[in-house]
Structure formats: C-alpha cells, structure tokens
Write an enzyme that holds these catalytic residues in place. Structure first.
Site, PDB file in Angstrom:
ATOM      1  N   ASP A 173       0.917  -1.621  -0.439  1.00 41.47           N
ATOM      2  CA  ASP A 173       0.435  -0.153   0.031  1.00 41.47           C
ATOM      3  C   ASP A 173       0.843   1.444   0.359  1.00 41.47           C
ATOM      4  O   ASP A 173       1.266   1.814   0.889  1.00 41.47           O
ATOM      5  CB  ASP A 173      -0.818  -0.391   1.347  1.00 41.47           C
ATOM      6  CG  ASP A 173      -2.191   1.380   1.535  1.00 41.47           C
ATOM      7  OD1 ASP A 173      -2.151   1.932  -0.016  1.00 41.47           O
ATOM      8  OD2 ASP A 173      -2.768   1.708   2.404  1.00 41.47           O
ATOM      9  N   ASP A 387      -1.579   5.286  -6.469  1.00 38.34           N
ATOM     10  CA  ASP A 387      -1.525   4.426  -5.884  1.00 38.34           C
ATOM     11  C   ASP A 387      -1.022   3.196  -6.070  1.00 38.34           C
ATOM     12  O   ASP A 387      -2.250   2.046  -6.957  1.00 38.34           O
ATOM     13  CB  ASP A 387      -2.629   5.095  -5.167  1.00 38.34           C
ATOM     14  CG  ASP A 387      -3.407   3.865  -3.610  1.00 38.34           C
ATOM     15  OD1 ASP A 387      -2.536   3.616  -3.414  1.00 38.34           O
ATOM     16  OD2 ASP A 387      -4.521   4.163  -3.758  1.00 38.34           O
TER      17      ASP A 387
END
Length: 511
Positions: A173, A387
């Site tokens: 992440d 992301d």
C-alpha cells in the site's frame, strides 16, 4: 457579330469547366468530412471471465512462495538489496467465488478507497494514524464493519516477522504509512492466511516507550499509562480499523536480508474489510513508512512490478510480481520515462505525479486541461496520485468526460467494437465482444510533465467484466478533485520511486 462569336467560342470552355467542377465536388466534400488523421489501434485478445469458481483453495502464507519458508529467508545474497515476491489478493478469495463476483466485490471496495483518498488528500483524517483511547476491559473504541470483501484489487508481499521469522502476507500500500500485522493475543481478529504472529515467541520483539521520538511520529501518539508503552490506531476509508501496540521488530526478506528494529503496529483489535492478509505494508512518504525507515541502510528508492492479476502467483511462474528496495530498484530504469514527484503539504503520504494530458488513438485528447490535473497546494485538491491499493484509475470529471468521448469516437471508427447497453458497476463505457477472439482497440497514453509518454497495453484499460464477453473501459470519473492512477493501469510496468531525485518512473514490459 463579334460578341456573338466570342460567346459561341467560350461556350465549350464554360461547359468543360462546369463538368470538372461537378466531378471534383464530391471528392472535396469527402475530403472535408474525413478525420484529420487515422486512429492508432492495439490488438486485444477478447477472453471473457470464467464462469467456474476460482480454484484457489489451500493457498497460504507458507505455500505461496515455496514450501521451504526458512530457505526463502536464509538464502545468502546481496545485503544492499531487498526483494519481495508479491501475490494478488484474489489468490486468497473464497474458492466458490466466481470471477464476476470477485470483480464486483473488488469494485465496491475500490470505490470506498477512492473516496477516502479524496478526503485524505484534502486534509481529512480518514486515512491516517490517530491516538487510540483505552476502553473497558483493556480494548479500544472501534466501529464494527459487517462483512468481508473477497475481491479487492490489492497485492500481498511476503515478509518474515520476528526472530525466528514468522511468515506474513502484508498488503502492498503506497497510500498509507504504518506497517502493521495482527498479533496474539487477539481481542478482535479477522481470519488470515497462516499463523497469527505471537510476540511471545520472538526474541527481537520490543515495545516502544511513550516518551520516545518514535512514538511521536504517529500523528497523535497514544499511551498505555500503566505499562508506559506506545499505542497506535489506523482507520481506513472503507471503515476498517486496526489498533494495538507500536513495537519494533526484525523484518526478514528474500536472500537473507534482515532489517532490525523496524517500527511495526502489533494489532490486537482489527476489524472491517480485511481478508486473508496478516496486515499491511505501508509504503507511503510519511515518517513511519517502510521506505522512510530503511532509507539510511538501503537508500530512498524502491520499485515494484505488478503482473496481471490472473497470472500465477507461484515463484516457478515466468512472470511474478516483485517489490525491491536498494540499488537494484533503479536497475534497468536509466531511460525510463520519469516525472517529478509533487508533494501535497496537507497530506504527505501520497505520491503525486504531474500528468499533463492523454492521447487516444494516437491523437491528443481535446478538452483536457492541465489545470484539471494540477494539485492546488493551498486546498489539497486536484493533482494525480499513483496508488498501488486502488484498482481502477479515477479521473477528474471533466478529464474523464473528454477521454471517454475520444475513446468512444475512436472505437466507433474501428468498426468492430459494438457498444453494450448500460454499464457495469462504476463502468459506463462497455462493448459487446461476444464471438470475437481478437479485436482492434484504440491506443491510450498518459502524458507526464517533462515530455514523457506512457503507452498503456490494451489489457490495462479494456477489461472483461462477465462471462458473456462484455468488456469495459477500466476508468471512472470522480468529483472528489484528486485523480488516481490505479494498479490495473500499472500492470506490466516497473514503477520506480526514486526518493533521492524525487521522481517517479514507469518502465514498460519489465516484469
């Protein structure tokens, strides 16, 4: 007489000129109606989703990267580089879930994450660290979120935690900072793959005292006054939450690399939409992220490469996803299209990049203003985030409308892409490719600041959504201000985060 003779002589000439004009007029009209240039196309293999349940039973933290877990971490290698193998989260989904069901789950959870990113980028406290408060019985206050999503679009990294190392699969992440995993004893823990980490079995486990600078790196540090130990809490935009002790531990990676005293959240109360993974590997730009913590030893650069989510997750596969820290992270990237990182002063975690435009079918998309893609430092709105945890790219609404319109026009010109009525979940541009094995699809490229162009493979933006042969443009509009380049569009690229030069590069076909 003279006037009559001249008129008689010019009559054949006038008739000839009139005939030429009549013959040329259709060609001139056709030339004016043609597009200024021919579209450029990719070839896409139109393979629909399988209707059969995914055969994924039996995959766990110990088996996914090889049966001999000890050898995976004890192999002596280059200590200046850390490499991790990655697996897509869908490899751990319920064995009875079909591919369309997994996709529907993934898109639902993806929507919640995208909304949370927009809020966090503007300075909200949806996706950060906060001070937890003790509740009766030694627990923490936390909302309970019902149900577990089995189809999110995340990837897992294999890490060894403690001494001796316990295998742990952590979600990759780049949109968060804290590294954490579930720890025994559990007050509230979800079902994970593999054994829950037990700190009582580790010789390198150490609590972080409340007064230390490490505890103060949390946005607001919590403290267990009875024990004098630091507490952490991380809440995510989808309602998930983890709380526990901030500790330091040994992290082990492939080829014998070990990093001591890494700040890790030892979560005893973890609730929400987590599934299978033991925790999360925070790769953001904040002070507690793994890249920041290992920078002194391995440098400030790392890279990852995400193969297609349908590829094999076993190391014997010719194509596997990897995460690399150290000098090797920049290997093979000297000529990569780099663009400067941009920092949001209201939210330091995210990796912003400057996207200045798009091309469809080889032509620059009109109506896309760089202003719609630029970060406003004063408000934290706008900008483009790269992301790893978001699946589908979100574009600011005016930008998305322009790109979608250009793609529909180019698709219509191709002749073989039949529009499908309606849409699917958040997708509103779909095509009926039933009975088609190979189709021509318009090319799609991102233009980065500095002149770099990133040409996406067709599988990265036109994806199957059902078993009938419906394919959709894997982009969506957002009214939240911030645009996000998700991991579907990143597949097949080595994404390089060069922290020393504060730039991001995308190396095509390098997995």
């Amino acid at each position: 007489m003279l006037r009559s003779a001249m008129a008689s002589a010019s009559s054949p000439i006038c008739s000839l000129l009139l005939l030429v004009l009549v013959l040329l007029l259709p060609h001139c009209t056709a030339a004016l109606s043609k597009p200024p240039a021919r579209y450029q196309y990719h070839t896409l293999r139109a393979i629909p989703l399988s209707a059969k349940p995914a055969a994924r039973a039996g995959v766990d933290a110990g088996s996914i990267f090889g049966a001999n877990f000890a050898a995976f971490f004890d192999d002596a290698g280059n200590a200046s580089t850390v490499r991790l193998l990655l697996a897509h989260r869908e490899a751990f989904a319920a064995p009875n879930a079909t591919a369309p069901q997994l996709l529907a789950h993934r898109l639902a959870r993806d929507a919640a994450r995208a909304e949370a990113i927009s809020d966090a980028a503007a300075g909200a406290t949806v996706n950060g660290t906060h001070a937890p408060q003790r509740r009766g019985g030694g627990g923490f206050a936390a909302p309970v979120v019902s149900g577990l999503s089995q189809g999110s679009g995340e990837y897992f990294a294999q890490v060894g935690v403690g001494t001796p190392p316990t295998p742990a699969l952590l979600v990759l992440d780049t949109g968060s900072d804290v590294v954490w995993l579930q720890c025994a004893p559990c007050r509230h823990c979800y079902a994970q793959s593999g054994r829950v980490f037990d700190p009582r079995r580790s010789r390198s486990y150490a609590v972080v005292p409340c007064a230390t600078p490490l505890c103060h790196r949390l946005d607001t540090g919590g403290c267990d006054k009875r024990l004098g130990s630091c507490l952490y809490q991380v809440a995510y935009g989808d309602g998930s939450i983890t709380t526990g002790d901030l500790v330091t531990e040994m992290l082990s990676f492939a080829r014998g690399a070990r990093v001591p005293r890494v700040a890790v959240g030892c979560g005893h109360d973890n609730e929400g939409l987590f599934v299978a993974a033991a925790g999360l590997l925070g790769l953001g730009r904040g002070r507690l992220s793994l890249p920041t913590q290992v920078a002194r030893r391995y440098g400030r650069s790392f890279s990852y490469c995400l193969v297609d989510r349908t590829s094999s997750v076993k190391p014997s596969s010719t194509r596997s996803s990897t995460l690399t820290f150290g000098p090797a992270a920049l290997a093979g990237a000297p000529h990569a299209p780099f663009t400067p990182m941009v920092r949001n002063p209201r939210m330091s975690t995210f990796y912003y990049v400057r996207v200045v435009g798009f091309s469809v079918g080889g032509a620059r998309v009109r109506g896309v203003s760089e202003r719609d893609l630029r970060l406003d430092p004063a408000t934290g709105r706008g900008g483009v985030i790269l992301d790893s945890g978001t699946s589908v790219s979100r574009l600011a609404r005016p930008v998305y409308a322009a790109v979608r319109g250009a793609f529909r026009s180019a698709a219509a010109a191709a002749g073989g892409l039949r529009p499908s009525p309606g849409g699917f979940s958040l997708f509103d541009t779909c095509f009926d490719l039933r009975g088609r094995r190979v189709v021509k699809v318009p090319t799609l490229s991102l233009h980065l600041a500095g002149g770099a162009e990133v040409a996406l493979p067709p599988e990265n933006y036109l994806i199957p959504v059902d078993t009938r042969g419906t394919f959709c443009l894997a982009l969506a509009g957002t009214d939240g201000g911030v645009s996000v380049v998700g991991n579907i569009q990143q597949q097949g690229f080595r994404v390089v985060f060069d922290g020393d030069k504060q730039r991001v590069g995308l190396v095509p076909r390098s997995c």
